[in-house]
Design an enzyme around this catalytic site. Structure first.
Site: not given
Length: 319
Positions: A12, A23, A73, A104, A126, A128, A130, A172
């Protein structure tokens, strides 16, 4: 020795990916290292969509959302044959190191290539937030600012009409966006997948909020339930006028915040430094004011957990 580095974005998209690419390119060129960009993630790596990048190629990109390299993907990369083809394409071009920007799943792909012998460094990209080992991932700050802006606008109409407004956000498996944006936006209720909730108790809280404030804002992560279904349930149980806003992919776009631009740039430069220092199979992350290298085994093998104290504090602040 590292003479050539490739960089790709995968999975994503998120705001700040372009700043991270920039960078990498500029930090590498400062060390006289050639840089190549891979279009469309692992799909492009298998298809040999690999082009040279220089400082001009990344000019005027730091403020742009998305990724100019593109992302996709790849089912083929999940196979051994696809992985071997990707590695062979890098080796054919004499590329010594690879920087992967993504979540991840994307970094798990980098880890595979690292185990096959390619020197790899990952940048967590990401919304998220996470990934274990880093306080922030690229794109997360921009995403929550986008959500807070939406909550502020939704509250105006909720207050004007005395409505219950359910705001569904991305997440999610992680409720970080819902918790952080709901806290900052003053939401009366926050529902996240990490913490169980009772819909009957939610309805009671909604009635209390409307009685006190004339309206109620509920922020729910998509992994905690369907916003439309929960809004319908609240309406049927309370009789209160309820509306639902699903923010969707607006959260993944937009110009990155100052924080994300600086973080992405530092992580990009950190990835180059890690490869030059002989480190591989690492993810770059931020811990306090420092950019650190975290082994993939740790970053991808451990789960980042929601701060329960912050969740409780958000509930107290909403009273």
């Amino acid at each position: 020795m590292i003479n050539k580095i490739a960089v790709l974005t995968s999975g994503g998209d998120c705001p700040g990916m372009n700043a991270a690419i920039r960078g990498v390119v500029r930090a590498a060129q400062a060390k006289n290292i050639e840089v190549f960009g891979v279009h469309n993630g692992y799909v492009g790596l298998i298809g040999k969509q690999i082009v040279p990048l220089d400082s001009r190629a990344v000019s005027d990109t730091i403020h742009r959302g998305g990724t100019f390299l593109g992302t996709a993907r790849s089912e083929e990369f999940r196979t051994s044959a696809g992985q071997q083809k990707a590695l062979a394409n890098l080796q054919e071009l004499g590329i010594d190191g690879l920087v992967v920007i993504g979540g991840d799943g994307s970094l798990s792909g980098a880890r595979i290539l690292g185990e096959m012998g390619m020197k790899v460094a990952g940048i967590p990209g990401t919304i998220d937030n996470d990934l274990w080992g880093t306080e922030y991932t690229v794109g997360a700050d921009t995403a929550v600012n986008t959500v807070v802006d939406a909550i502020d606008k939704i509250r105006d109409t909720a207050s004007a009409h005395g409505r219950v407004m359910v705001v569904e956000v991305m997440g999610r498996e992680s409720g970080w966006i819902a918790l952080t944006a709901g806290f900052a936006g003053g939401a009366e209720l926050i529902l996240i997948p990490e913490i169980a909730y009772d819909l009957n108790r939610v309805c009671e809280r909604v009635k209390e909020a409307v009685a006190n404030k004339h309206h109620c804002i509920i922020v729910i992560a998509e992994g905690a339930g369907n916003g439309m279904a929960i809004g319908d349930h609240i309406h049927r149980k309370t009789g209160l006028e309820t509306r639902v806003s699903v923010l969707g992919h607006i959260q993944r776009g937009g110009s990155p915040t100052v924080f994300d631009r600086v973080l992405a740039s530092r992580l990009g430069a950190g990835a180059v430094k890690a490869l030059l220092d002989g480190k591989t199979n690492v993810m770059l992350g931020c811990q306090g004011a420092n950019i650190v290298a975290i082994d993939f085994a740790d970053a991808l093998g451990q789960k980042k957990v929601i701060d329960a104290e912050e969740f409780n504090l958000a509930s107290i602040m909403s009273i």
